[in-house]
Design a protein around this motif. Structure first.
Motif, PDB file in Angstrom:
ATOM      1  N   LYS A  76       0.870  -1.194   0.000  1.00 33.01           N
ATOM      2  CA  LYS A  76       0.000   0.000   0.000  1.00 33.01           C
ATOM      3  C   LYS A  76       0.894   1.226   0.000  1.00 33.01           C
ATOM      4  N   ASN A  77       0.906   1.930  -1.113  1.00 31.49           N
ATOM      5  CA  ASN A  77       1.813   3.057  -1.234  1.00 31.49           C
ATOM      6  C   ASN A  77       1.025   4.345  -1.406  1.00 31.49           C
ATOM      7  N   ILE A  78       1.136   5.230  -0.449  1.00 31.37           N
ATOM      8  CA  ILE A  78       0.384   6.485  -0.514  1.00 31.37           C
ATOM      9  C   ILE A  78       1.345   7.660  -0.562  1.00 31.37           C
ATOM     10  N   LEU A  79       1.218   8.471  -1.609  1.00 30.98           N
ATOM     11  CA  LEU A  79       2.090   9.634  -1.727  1.00 30.98           C
ATOM     12  C   LEU A  79       1.433  10.836  -1.054  1.00 30.98           C
ATOM     13  N   LYS A  80       2.114  11.402  -0.068  1.00 31.83           N
ATOM     14  CA  LYS A  80       1.582  12.584   0.590  1.00 31.83           C
ATOM     15  C   LYS A  80       2.740  13.514   0.961  1.00 31.83           C
ATOM     16  N   SER A  81       2.817  14.652   0.260  1.00 33.26           N
ATOM     17  CA  SER A  81       3.908  15.592   0.535  1.00 33.26           C
ATOM     18  C   SER A  81       3.645  16.336   1.839  1.00 33.26           C
ATOM     19  N   ASP A  82       4.713  16.770   2.477  1.00 31.79           N
ATOM     20  CA  ASP A  82       4.608  17.537   3.717  1.00 31.79           C
ATOM     21  C   ASP A  82       4.006  18.918   3.424  1.00 31.79           C
ATOM     22  N   SER A  83       3.215  19.430   4.367  1.00 28.33           N
ATOM     23  CA  SER A  83       2.627  20.756   4.137  1.00 28.33           C
ATOM     24  C   SER A  83       3.651  21.859   4.410  1.00 28.33           C
ATOM     25  N   GLU A  84       4.654  21.566   5.210  1.00 29.50           N
ATOM     26  CA  GLU A  84       5.691  22.548   5.524  1.00 29.50           C
ATOM     27  C   GLU A  84       6.819  22.455   4.477  1.00 29.50           C
ATOM     28  N   LYS A  85       7.198  23.600   3.908  1.00 26.09           N
ATOM     29  CA  LYS A  85       8.183  23.582   2.824  1.00 26.09           C
ATOM     30  C   LYS A  85       9.637  23.621   3.316  1.00 26.09           C
ATOM     31  N   LYS A  86       9.840  24.226   4.496  1.00 24.89           N
ATOM     32  CA  LYS A  86      11.216  24.463   4.921  1.00 24.89           C
ATOM     33  C   LYS A  86      11.580  23.562   6.100  1.00 24.89           C
ATOM     34  N   HIS A  87      12.709  22.862   6.017  1.00 30.87           N
ATOM     35  CA  HIS A  87      13.103  21.931   7.080  1.00 30.87           C
ATOM     36  C   HIS A  87      14.583  22.111   7.399  1.00 30.87           C
ATOM     37  N   ILE A  88      14.862  22.365   8.666  1.00 34.57           N
ATOM     38  CA  ILE A  88      16.247  22.591   9.100  1.00 34.57           C
ATOM     39  C   ILE A  88      16.633  21.482  10.075  1.00 34.57           C
ATOM     40  N   ILE A  89      17.794  20.861   9.835  1.00 35.03           N
ATOM     41  CA  ILE A  89      18.316  19.887  10.794  1.00 35.03           C
ATOM     42  C   ILE A  89      19.635  20.448  11.306  1.00 35.03           C
ATOM     43  N   ASN A  90      19.667  20.778  12.595  1.00 39.96           N
ATOM     44  CA  ASN A  90      20.901  21.354  13.131  1.00 39.96           C
ATOM     45  C   ASN A  90      21.888  20.262  13.499  1.00 39.96           C
ATOM     46  N   LYS A  91      23.152  20.477  13.144  1.00 35.55           N
ATOM     47  CA  LYS A  91      24.182  19.526  13.545  1.00 35.55           C
ATOM     48  C   LYS A  91      25.351  20.315  14.131  1.00 35.55           C
ATOM     49  N   ASP A  92      25.621  20.049  15.396  1.00 33.87           N
ATOM     50  CA  ASP A  92      26.702  20.773  16.078  1.00 33.87           C
ATOM     51  C   ASP A  92      28.038  20.508  15.399  1.00 33.87           C
ATOM     52  N   GLY A  93      28.832  21.555  15.299  1.00 33.10           N
ATOM     53  CA  GLY A  93      30.194  21.384  14.808  1.00 33.10           C
ATOM     54  C   GLY A  93      30.311  21.215  13.302  1.00 33.10           C
ATOM     55  N   ALA A  94      29.207  21.307  12.577  1.00 35.06           N
ATOM     56  CA  ALA A  94      29.291  21.152  11.126  1.00 35.06           C
ATOM     57  C   ALA A  94      30.021  22.353  10.530  1.00 35.06           C
ATOM     58  N   VAL A  95      31.029  22.099   9.676  1.00 31.35           N
ATOM     59  CA  VAL A  95      31.714  23.214   9.010  1.00 31.35           C
ATOM     60  C   VAL A  95      31.113  23.482   7.636  1.00 31.35           C
ATOM     61  N   GLN A  96      30.258  22.554   7.191  1.00 34.09           N
ATOM     62  CA  GLN A  96      29.492  22.798   5.973  1.00 34.09           C
ATOM     63  C   GLN A  96      28.054  22.366   6.212  1.00 34.09           C
ATOM     64  N   SER A  97      27.135  22.983   5.465  1.00 29.12           N
ATOM     65  CA  SER A  97      25.753  22.554   5.501  1.00 29.12           C
ATOM     66  C   SER A  97      25.421  21.832   4.203  1.00 29.12           C
ATOM     67  N   ALA A  98      24.655  20.750   4.347  1.00 28.72           N
ATOM     68  CA  ALA A  98      24.174  20.084   3.134  1.00 28.72           C
ATOM     69  C   ALA A  98      22.815  20.666   2.792  1.00 28.72           C
ATOM     70  N   LEU A  99      22.644  20.941   1.514  1.00 25.50           N
ATOM     71  CA  LEU A  99      21.437  21.616   1.061  1.00 25.50           C
ATOM     72  C   LEU A  99      20.742  20.755   0.011  1.00 25.50           C
ATOM     73  N   ARG A 100      19.425  20.594   0.179  1.00 20.89           N
ATOM     74  CA  ARG A 100      18.614  19.956  -0.862  1.00 20.89           C
ATOM     75  C   ARG A 100      17.398  20.832  -1.098  1.00 20.89           C
ATOM     76  N   MET A 101      17.149  21.138  -2.363  1.00 19.55           N
ATOM     77  CA  MET A 101      15.972  21.936  -2.689  1.00 19.55           C
ATOM     78  C   MET A 101      15.308  21.320  -3.892  1.00 19.55           C
ATOM     79  N   GLY A 102      13.966  21.399  -3.943  1.00 19.56           N
ATOM     80  CA  GLY A 102      13.314  20.877  -5.129  1.00 19.56           C
ATOM     81  C   GLY A 102      11.853  20.571  -4.906  1.00 19.56           C
TER      82      GLY A 102
END
Lengths: 435, 411
Positions: free
Chosen positions: A244-270
């Protein structure tokens, strides 16, 4: 004097030498054969090395699993013991004959691929037959594999790129859909060999199988395949049932995951977009290439070559069997996450508001035609090209359509596609690291 | 058997041509005999930074990538400790574009300040992405100086320290270019559906008038023989412990190289190898365990890397590896040796399916002394005996020749 001034003066170094645009792409087509029991075999006979690659394909991807990891582990366990070969004997046999066996399970299909020198092929088909018909899924082998994979999973989770990629797919497709569902640590603990055995019994059989052979195919190769895989007892009458496969996109468009000590941020948009069955798809591929699909793209020129924010940035329009999606990927200097997103939107604006200059578009067209030419170079590449149409039920005339679309598309058409698909507020944004 | 022609231009540029009429694309590979080992210890990472600058425009052509994309081609480059290698693949009809553009950047770069500034930033981000922001990413920054005290393999290609890249000046860039980039320090290989006469004409036309340059003399310090075991311990924010063991071995051109390479296959190449079978499968002490030789031109390293399973102690893991290394000389069989030779041979056949691979290999073997090695190496592997394996195992895997990095998880 050593320096030959006379020649140097005649040579025009400023202007490029004349060149030819690729006129036509000639593709060696796969020929369809059928084994005694009805399994289709697609053959691509090409190349000068005495070697073949045989893909066994099954509809046994995550699309058909009820629980996470079942499709993947069933597939991986193919290396780990069958009725007549222990895991060690499988590895030993492959290595002794210099063969390679790869397994992989993706969203819809599971593969077993064998690369073998022709002179050893029969001994290896005997092995593959045993694996595909009688794999055992022993508790001991499963335990070792599970623990190993769990550790690998936990290491992956400490990478910002993994965090961003996972989240991006989750918000696009929802966790009730195979395109957006990922395993959690707990799923490794809950997995049982019974689930794998049942999945194997249900989906790894002749009625659910296709074979593709590429390379220097010998006259007896098909009869060998008939001998080991063409028998009626490997075929079951069954209906293919997906989960049973149901496609349902999130209603919130922006998502931030904080990671301590990261010297770079990974970015995905689309966002979710079309796949190659949709009439806009090829035009969007051209648009995507302009934006982020090659080294000289606008995103690379702006964000790497002009600003030096990143080692690399790219975008892609991915065509999956049920739907396509568009994604921009980069790892950027932690303190410029926001600026990078701003610059990406700036590039969207430009594509929506201005026509792409003809010179730039010609370059992209020529680049794409060249890329197409190298994507069909050699027998293994031809097999991949065949899969790219076959999985979508398309014929070889699709490649002519591609060439024609690339050659004839206009800046106006691309501008209207940009206005239809590249709206800023339709884009999902995921940042892992610092924001 | 790979056939090729070779000729040398008056300015010293060596050119190799291999005809392969099964492909519509041509591979154009230009190897420069310069790598990270040629750097000043105070200005490391320079060969690689320089590779980036080679794409920032040349004396007559402002942009390197665009003209290649315009003719349907692709290009890239890599730098390692020994060489810097640039390559282009493009439709065979448009081969002259490759000659035009590569010869111009051999003639001279644009040396733009803006390009230097941007590429400094890009390389710093590459440093972060690959070495700092990945779990276990800094391992090679630690391993090079652990194994090498004198020889410039002491640092990784990316450089010792990010500040060396940040401080790079235009004068350094120019010196590096004129000291290393020259026809008499390069090897061009063209492979595809081409005629030698055509390549010769184009090479003369585009590269022929570039003056030979005075190449900075290579005078690298020899690494002294290691006299006692070395260890280093670090604690990092990673989920699991890892162990890295390094043993000094011969260089790529030494007669023992092929045996050493096969020993690494016996121990660690694939699922039928000794380390994998015993320690990943049977004893389940490692999640991953790998082994390989570095293949460097100067005396190199035999490297073993392993990620421990949770609950296994460093000491047990270390001893388990040592135990497997010691066993090799006692129970190696003819069939086992035959197996790794077969595997090597099949991999060669596979790699020769790609015209770009063939071009790169021909160029590299020419640098080592003779492009013909592409055909003769297989005999050297075939002639390795059990006696050779035992002799070298005894020589390499001794305590005093070993450096170990204990990479502890803080969890």
């Amino acid at each position: 004097m050593w320096f030959k001034k006379d020649i140097e003066m005649k040579l025009d170094r400023k202007n490029p030498p004349p060149y030819r645009q690729i006129e036509k792409i000639n593709i060696l087509q796969a020929k369809k054969e059928v084994l005694f029991n009805g399994i289709p075999v697609y053959t691509i006979h090409a190349g000068s090395q005495d070697i073949v690659k045989i893909d066994f394909l099954f509809h046994a991807g995550t699309w058909y699993q009820e629980k996470p990891l079942v499709a993947l582990f069933t597939n991986m366990m193919l290396h780990n013991g069958s009725k007549n070969y222990s895991a060690h004997q499988i590895a030993e046999t492959l290595d002794f004959y210099g063969a390679q066996m790869f397994v992989n399970a993706d969203k819809h299909r599971a593969f077993l691929s064998l690369i073998s020198l022709n002179r050893h092929l029969e001994k290896l088909l005997l092995l593959v037959e045993d694996i595909l018909k009688t794999s055992l899924f022993s508790e001991k082998e499963f335990d070792i594999l599970r623990n190993k994979e769990k550790q690998r999973f936990i290491i992956e989770q400490s990478k910002v790129s993994t965090l961003a990629r996972t989240k991006f797919n989750e918000v696009l497709f929802g966790t009730d859909h195979p395109y957006g569902r990922f395993a959690a640590e707990q799923d490794y603990n809950n997995l049982k060999t019974e689930q794998l055995k049942a999945f194997f019994q249900r989906l790894y059989n002749g009625s659910n199988c296709e074979i593709i052979i590429a390379g220097r195919i010998k006259t007896n190769t098909l009869s060998l395949l008939d001998k080991y895989f063409g028998q009626n007892d490997w075929v079951k009458k069954q209906k293919l049932i997906s989960a049973k496969n149901i496609l349902k996109s999130d209603s919130e468009k922006k998502h931030i995951i904080n990671k301590d000590g990261a010297v770079q941020s990974a970015l995905r948009m689309g966002k979710i977009m079309v796949n190659k069955l949709h009439p806009d798809y090829l035009g969007l591929q051209v648009l995507n290439t302009v934006l982020g699909g090659y080294f000289g793209s606008r995103l690379m020129s702006n964000i790497r070559e002009d600003k030096g924010y990143t080692y690399g940035i790219g975008s892609a329009l991915m065509s999956l069997e049920k739907v396509g999606f568009f994604v921009i990927m980069s790892e950027v200097k932690a303190e410029v996450s926001k600026d990078t997103i701003k610059e990406i939107f700036f590039e969207f604006d430009k594509l929506r508001n201005e026509l792409i200059p003809v010179e730039e578009l010609n370059l992209v067209k020529n680049f794409m035609l060249g890329e197409m030419l190298s994507s069909i170079d050699g027998s293994f590449a031809l097999a991949e090209a065949f899969k790219s149409i076959h999985f979508f039920g398309l014929g070889y005339d699709y490649f002519d359509t591609v060439v024609n679309e690339i050659k004839t598309i206009t800046p106006e058409k691309l501008n209207s596609l940009a206005n239809k698909y590249l709206q800023q507020d339709s884009m999902y944004q995921v940042v892992a690291g610092k924001y | 058997m790979i056939k090729f022609d070779k000729f040398v231009l008056k300015n010293g540029l060596r050119v190799i041509v291999h005809k392969d009429n099964t492909t519509p694309t041509v591979a154009f590979n230009l190897l420069y005999n310069v790598g990270a080992r040629d750097e000043n210890p105070k200005k490391t990472g320079f060969a690689h930074l320089f590779e980036h600058l080679m794409f920032g425009g040349s004396v007559n052509i402002p942009d390197f990538d665009k003209p290649i994309q315009m003719v349907g081609g692709e290009n890239n480059a890599f730098t390692n400790n020994d060489i810097t290698n640039y390559y282009i693949t493009l439709p065979k009809e448009n081969i002259e574009t490759a000659f035009w553009i590569e010869s111009d950047r051999m003639l001279s770069l644009a040396f733009s300040e803006k390009s230097l500034e941007v590429q400094r930033n890009v390389v710093v981000e590459e440093f972060k992405q690959r070495y700092l922001n990945q779990p276990y990413g800094d391992v090679w920054l630690l391993l090079h100086p652990l194994a090498y005290k004198m020889h410039p393999y002491n640092w990784a290609t990316i450089g010792k320290d990010i500040s060396h890249i940040q401080n790079a000046k235009m004068k350094d860039v120019k010196d590096f270019f004129y000291g290393h980039y020259a026809p008499n320090n390069a090897i061009l290989t063209v492979a595809g559906n081409v005629k030698t006469s055509e390549v010769k004409m184009l090479a003369e036309k585009w590269f022929g008038m570039i003056e030979p340059r005075k190449i900075t003399k290579r005078n690298l310090p020899k690494e002294p023989v290691q006299e006692k075991p070395q260890t280093k311990k670090v604690i990092r924010d990673v989920p699991y412990d890892a162990i890295y063991k390094l043993y000094h071995t011969c260089g790529r051109m030494h007669k023992d190289y092929h045996t050493t390479d096969l020993i690494s296959d016996l121990l660690a190449n694939g699922k039928s190898s000794r380390l994998y079978n015993s320690l990943v499968k049977d004893k389940a002490m490692f999640a991953e365990l790998d082994g390989f030789v570095m293949g460097t031109i100067d005396p190199g390293l035999f490297v073993i890397t392993g990620k421990l399973m949770k609950g296994v102690s460093m000491k047990d893991a270390d001893n388990a590896i040592l135990n497997e290394l010691a066993k090799l000389e006692k129970d190696i069989t003819e069939r086992e040796l035959e197996k790794v030779k077969n595997k090597y041979e099949a991999n060669i056949v596979l790699s020769e399916m790609s015209v770009l691979n063939k071009a790169m290999n021909l160029g590299y073997y020419e640098l080592l002394g003779d492009a013909g090695m592409i055909n003769s190496e297989i005999d050297k592997y075939r002639s390795v005996t059990i006696k050779d394996v035992i002799r070298l195992t005894k020589k390499i895997f001794v305590k005093n020749n070993c450096s170990t990095l204990f990479y502890h998880s803080n969890k």
